[in-house]
Write a protein that holds these residues in place. Structure first.
Motif, mmCIF file in Angstrom:
data_model
loop_
_atom_site.group_PDB
_atom_site.id
_atom_site.type_symbol
_atom_site.label_atom_id
_atom_site.label_comp_id
_atom_site.label_asym_id
_atom_site.label_seq_id
_atom_site.Cartn_x
_atom_site.Cartn_y
_atom_site.Cartn_z
ATOM 1 N N ALA A 36 39.513 47.120 64.535
ATOM 2 C CA ALA A 36 38.099 46.455 64.955
ATOM 3 C C ALA A 36 38.215 45.233 64.030
ATOM 4 O O ALA A 36 37.901 44.249 64.392
ATOM 5 C CB ALA A 36 37.228 47.216 64.805
ATOM 6 N N LEU A 37 38.679 45.502 62.613
ATOM 7 C CA LEU A 37 38.459 44.243 61.909
ATOM 8 C C LEU A 37 39.692 43.194 62.273
ATOM 9 O O LEU A 37 39.266 42.012 62.407
ATOM 10 C CB LEU A 37 39.268 44.647 60.388
ATOM 11 N N ASP A 38 40.800 43.442 62.898
ATOM 12 C CA ASP A 38 41.681 42.458 63.473
ATOM 13 C C ASP A 38 41.111 41.917 64.836
ATOM 14 O O ASP A 38 41.386 40.678 64.872
ATOM 15 C CB ASP A 38 43.007 43.224 63.873
ATOM 16 N N ALA A 39 40.385 42.682 65.768
ATOM 17 C CA ALA A 39 39.669 42.052 66.802
ATOM 18 C C ALA A 39 38.662 41.238 66.444
ATOM 19 O O ALA A 39 38.520 40.212 66.894
ATOM 20 C CB ALA A 39 39.457 43.421 67.739
ATOM 21 N N CYS A 85 45.870 45.008 67.799
ATOM 22 C CA CYS A 85 45.577 44.794 69.050
ATOM 23 C C CYS A 85 44.585 45.409 69.856
ATOM 24 O O CYS A 85 44.182 45.178 71.047
ATOM 25 C CB CYS A 85 46.705 44.751 69.918
ATOM 26 N N GLN A 86 44.248 46.528 69.088
ATOM 27 C CA GLN A 86 43.178 47.437 69.977
ATOM 28 C C GLN A 86 41.843 46.716 70.094
ATOM 29 O O GLN A 86 41.689 45.984 68.958
ATOM 30 C CB GLN A 86 42.854 48.655 69.159
ATOM 31 N N ASP A 87 41.056 46.653 71.172
ATOM 32 C CA ASP A 87 40.009 46.020 71.052
ATOM 33 C C ASP A 87 39.107 46.675 72.269
ATOM 34 O O ASP A 87 39.842 46.905 73.447
ATOM 35 C CB ASP A 87 40.212 44.566 71.353
ATOM 36 N N TRP A 107 24.444 27.342 64.686
ATOM 37 C CA TRP A 107 24.416 28.995 64.224
ATOM 38 C C TRP A 107 25.543 29.752 65.228
ATOM 39 O O TRP A 107 25.458 29.527 66.505
ATOM 40 C CB TRP A 107 22.873 29.557 64.548
ATOM 41 N N VAL A 108 26.405 30.218 64.488
ATOM 42 C CA VAL A 108 27.372 30.670 65.109
ATOM 43 C C VAL A 108 27.778 32.446 64.552
ATOM 44 O O VAL A 108 27.321 32.606 63.439
ATOM 45 C CB VAL A 108 28.857 30.151 64.808
ATOM 46 N N ALA A 109 27.729 33.341 65.699
ATOM 47 C CA ALA A 109 27.905 34.655 65.319
ATOM 48 C C ALA A 109 28.948 35.222 66.037
ATOM 49 O O ALA A 109 29.370 34.998 66.971
ATOM 50 C CB ALA A 109 26.594 35.305 65.674
ATOM 51 N N VAL A 110 29.758 36.341 65.575
ATOM 52 C CA VAL A 110 30.820 37.180 66.367
ATOM 53 C C VAL A 110 30.295 38.248 66.281
ATOM 54 O O VAL A 110 29.951 39.150 65.492
ATOM 55 C CB VAL A 110 32.168 36.849 65.533
ATOM 56 N N ALA A 111 30.274 38.935 67.484
ATOM 57 C CA ALA A 111 30.070 40.260 67.900
ATOM 58 C C ALA A 111 30.911 41.204 67.391
ATOM 59 O O ALA A 111 32.203 41.033 67.393
ATOM 60 C CB ALA A 111 29.968 40.408 69.468
ATOM 61 N N GLU A 112 30.503 42.430 67.245
ATOM 62 C CA GLU A 112 31.225 43.651 66.381
ATOM 63 C C GLU A 112 32.004 44.087 67.757
ATOM 64 O O GLU A 112 31.626 44.533 68.479
ATOM 65 C CB GLU A 112 30.413 44.462 65.782
ATOM 66 N N PRO A 113 33.300 44.082 67.602
ATOM 67 C CA PRO A 113 34.208 45.023 68.444
ATOM 68 C C PRO A 113 33.771 46.465 68.474
ATOM 69 O O PRO A 113 33.284 47.029 67.414
ATOM 70 C CB PRO A 113 35.676 44.754 68.197
ATOM 71 N N ARG A 116 38.245 33.551 65.072
ATOM 72 C CA ARG A 116 39.543 32.271 65.374
ATOM 73 C C ARG A 116 39.480 31.850 66.518
ATOM 74 O O ARG A 116 39.650 30.493 66.720
ATOM 75 C CB ARG A 116 40.993 32.903 65.022
ATOM 76 N N GLU A 117 39.286 32.413 67.687
ATOM 77 C CA GLU A 117 38.917 31.905 68.997
ATOM 78 C C GLU A 117 37.861 30.930 68.974
ATOM 79 O O GLU A 117 38.008 30.057 69.493
ATOM 80 C CB GLU A 117 38.853 32.971 70.128
ATOM 81 N N ARG A 118 36.805 31.394 68.405
ATOM 82 C CA ARG A 118 35.500 30.454 68.459
ATOM 83 C C ARG A 118 35.947 29.400 67.543
ATOM 84 O O ARG A 118 35.420 28.184 67.936
ATOM 85 C CB ARG A 118 34.448 31.305 67.440
ATOM 86 N N MET A 119 36.659 29.214 66.471
ATOM 87 C CA MET A 119 36.965 28.065 65.785
ATOM 88 C C MET A 119 37.872 27.189 66.213
ATOM 89 O O MET A 119 38.198 26.085 65.743
ATOM 90 C CB MET A 119 37.494 28.637 64.282
#
Length: 254
Positions: free
Chosen positions: A119-122, A22-24, A41-47, A128-131
């Motif tokens: 951070a990997l969990d975040a 849950c840390q983020d 094109w989809v990208a996910v930012a690094e927490p 998943r939220e994007r998907m």
């Protein structure tokens, strides 16, 4: 015979393990989507808290060749980035991370393990939220890979195998970065550059080249969002008929 260092680490980790999912600490939008060149094109930012080579290099044995190896890779990556060879720089940074993770010879401070795991969990949550709002096969594959490595890292910690956990976290981090703004920006840039090289850009070609030069400059300087927007607009220009009259801007990532 039990390893006292690992035993102490496990005891220290026990109250923190519940936080790993849950840390983020996001510093901006969690993900970005743009449509250009017939592709979404989809990208996910690094927490905040994603692993770096320096996260674990301090736990390498004194005199370990990994120390010089990581420093050499960092120096080479810096030179490549300064020369605009961002693809090479990212590859060397990933190599440095994996080398540092594989060199751990003593128990790290617990937060040096838990923060990058969280951070990997975040990151997986963001993916998943994007998907939930679209179908993105490459992102889905990356999310499965990152989540699996995070779960395996937790299992390794429970088995008191900190070295294995650290390496799994590093591999998960590399997989997540493969769908980050920098990596996606590079793929988008390569697609646009290939389109230009194939010809047929017409009167929009000169503008597209300027935009792509700015995009590569943005990537080299770490401004991946600006680079994404410029590369997207370049692809849109290449798709547009000469009289389309596009304005010199790109829609903000959504």
């Amino acid at each position: 015979m039990p390893n006292p260092l690992r035993s102490r680490l496990l005891l220290a980790l026990a109250p923190l393990l519940a936080l790993a999912a849950c840390q983020d600490g996001p510093t901006g939008p969690g993900s970005y989507v743009q449509f250009a060149g017939g592709t979404e094109w989809v990208a996910v930012a690094e927490p905040v808290g994603m692993a770096r080579a320096d996260t674990w290099l301090r736990y390498a044995a004194p005199g370990s060749p990994a120390r010089d190896g990581v420093r050499g890779l960092h120096a080479a990556a810096g030179r490549a980035r300064a020369a605009g060879r961002v693809e090479e720089a990212l590859a060397m940074e990933d190599q440095a991370l994996l080398l540092a993770a594989g060199s751990v010879s003593r128990a790290p401070d617990p937060r040096r393990v838990l923060e990058p795991l969280a951070a990997l969990d975040a990151w997986t949550d963001r993916a998943r939220e994007r998907m939930e709002h679209g179908r993105y096969p490459a992102l889905d594959s990356a999310a499965v890979s990152v989540a699996a490595r995070a779960d395996s890292a937790r299992a390794a910690l429970s088995a008191r195998d900190t070295s294995a956990a650290v390496l799994l976290i590093a591999r998960g981090t590399v997989a997540a970065r493969g769908q980050g703004p920098m990596a996606v920006g590079l793929r988008l840039l390569a697609s646009a550059e290939a389109r230009l090289a194939a010809g047929g850009a017409g009167q929009n070609g000169a503008r597209a080249r300027r935009l792509l030069a700015g995009a590569r400059e943005g990537l080299a300087g770490g401004d991946s969002i600006r680079a994404l927007r410029r590369a997207v607009y370049a692809l849109q220009l290449l798709d547009a008929p000469p009289a389309a009259g596009l304005v010199d801007s790109a829609p903000a990532p959504r």
